[in-house]
Design a protein around this motif. Structure first.
Motif, PDB file in Angstrom:
ATOM      1  N   PRO A 156      -5.061 -90.874  97.423  1.00 33.54           N
ATOM      2  CA  PRO A 156      -4.383 -90.328  96.237  1.00 33.54           C
ATOM      3  C   PRO A 156      -4.152 -91.382  95.158  1.00 33.54           C
ATOM      4  N   TRP A 157      -4.178 -90.921  93.947  1.00 30.10           N
ATOM      5  CA  TRP A 157      -3.837 -91.757  92.799  1.00 30.10           C
ATOM      6  C   TRP A 157      -2.350 -91.576  92.523  1.00 30.10           C
ATOM      7  N   ARG A 158      -1.656 -92.665  92.253  1.00 28.66           N
ATOM      8  CA  ARG A 158      -0.227 -92.608  91.908  1.00 28.66           C
ATOM      9  C   ARG A 158      -0.052 -93.095  90.481  1.00 28.66           C
TER      10      ARG A 158
ATOM     11  N   CYS B  42      -1.519 -93.133  80.560  1.00 27.56           N
ATOM     12  CA  CYS B  42      -0.905 -93.395  81.855  1.00 27.56           C
ATOM     13  C   CYS B  42      -1.826 -94.266  82.701  1.00 27.56           C
ATOM     14  N   LEU B  43      -1.236 -95.150  83.476  1.00 32.30           N
ATOM     15  CA  LEU B  43      -1.981 -95.978  84.408  1.00 32.30           C
ATOM     16  C   LEU B  43      -1.819 -95.396  85.803  1.00 32.30           C
ATOM     17  N   TYR B  44      -2.938 -95.246  86.502  1.00 25.48           N
ATOM     18  CA  TYR B  44      -2.932 -94.730  87.873  1.00 25.48           C
ATOM     19  C   TYR B  44      -3.438 -95.802  88.824  1.00 25.48           C
ATOM     20  N   VAL B  45      -2.859 -95.853  90.018  1.00 28.66           N
ATOM     21  CA  VAL B  45      -3.204 -96.852  91.029  1.00 28.66           C
ATOM     22  C   VAL B  45      -3.534 -96.149  92.333  1.00 28.66           C
ATOM     23  N   SER B  46      -4.548 -96.652  93.036  1.00 28.05           N
ATOM     24  CA  SER B  46      -4.898 -96.163  94.358  1.00 28.05           C
ATOM     25  C   SER B  46      -5.213 -97.372  95.229  1.00 28.05           C
ATOM     26  N   ALA B  47      -4.745 -97.353  96.459  1.00 25.13           N
ATOM     27  CA  ALA B  47      -5.000 -98.458  97.394  1.00 25.13           C
ATOM     28  C   ALA B  47      -5.691 -97.911  98.635  1.00 25.13           C
TER      29      ALA B  47
ATOM     30  N   ILE C  92      -7.609-102.574  95.590  1.00 19.52           N
ATOM     31  CA  ILE C  92      -6.727-101.798  94.723  1.00 19.52           C
ATOM     32  C   ILE C  92      -7.581-101.274  93.581  1.00 19.52           C
ATOM     33  N   ARG C  93      -7.438 -99.988  93.280  1.00 18.65           N
ATOM     34  CA  ARG C  93      -8.196 -99.370  92.189  1.00 18.65           C
ATOM     35  C   ARG C  93      -7.213 -98.963  91.094  1.00 18.65           C
ATOM     36  N   LEU C  94      -7.621 -99.174  89.849  1.00 19.14           N
ATOM     37  CA  LEU C  94      -6.812 -98.833  88.678  1.00 19.14           C
ATOM     38  C   LEU C  94      -7.652 -97.985  87.736  1.00 19.14           C
TER      39      LEU C  94
ATOM     40  N   THR D 231      -9.924-104.288  92.228  1.00 21.81           N
ATOM     41  CA  THR D 231      -9.463-105.656  92.393  1.00 21.81           C
ATOM     42  C   THR D 231      -8.845-105.808  93.779  1.00 21.81           C
ATOM     43  N   ASN D 232      -8.201-106.933  94.009  1.00 25.50           N
ATOM     44  CA  ASN D 232      -7.516-107.152  95.282  1.00 25.50           C
ATOM     45  C   ASN D 232      -6.057-107.501  95.005  1.00 25.50           C
TER      46      ASN D 232
END
Length: 66
Positions: free
Chosen positions: A5-7, A18-23, A29-31, A43-44
């Motif tokens: 999921p993207w948060r 909006c910025l979304y993050v997924s790990a 880590i995806r942005l 990135t990491n």
């Protein structure tokens, strides 16, 4: 393939920009940005942490000047 999921960032207001993050894993880590959801930066945790610390310390402020 499992999807992760993207948060949305808690600093993002309602609406656009909006910025979304997924790990998806411990080392990744995806942005993405709401305006360009198909463009994903990967990135990491170490590199992202260094970027955040630099921004908080003001070491990147010169990048916003013309």
């Amino acid at each position: 393939m499992r999807t992760h999921p993207w948060r949305k960032s808690s600093y993002s207001a309602q609406g656009a920009n909006c910025l979304y993050v997924s790990a998806p894993g411990n080392a990744t880590i995806r942005l993405r940005e709401s305006d360009e959801p198909d463009t994903i930066l990967t990135t990491n945790p170490t590199a992202l942490g260094a970027l955040i610390r630099s921004a908080k310390a003001g070491r990147l402020d010169h990048l916003g000047t013309a």
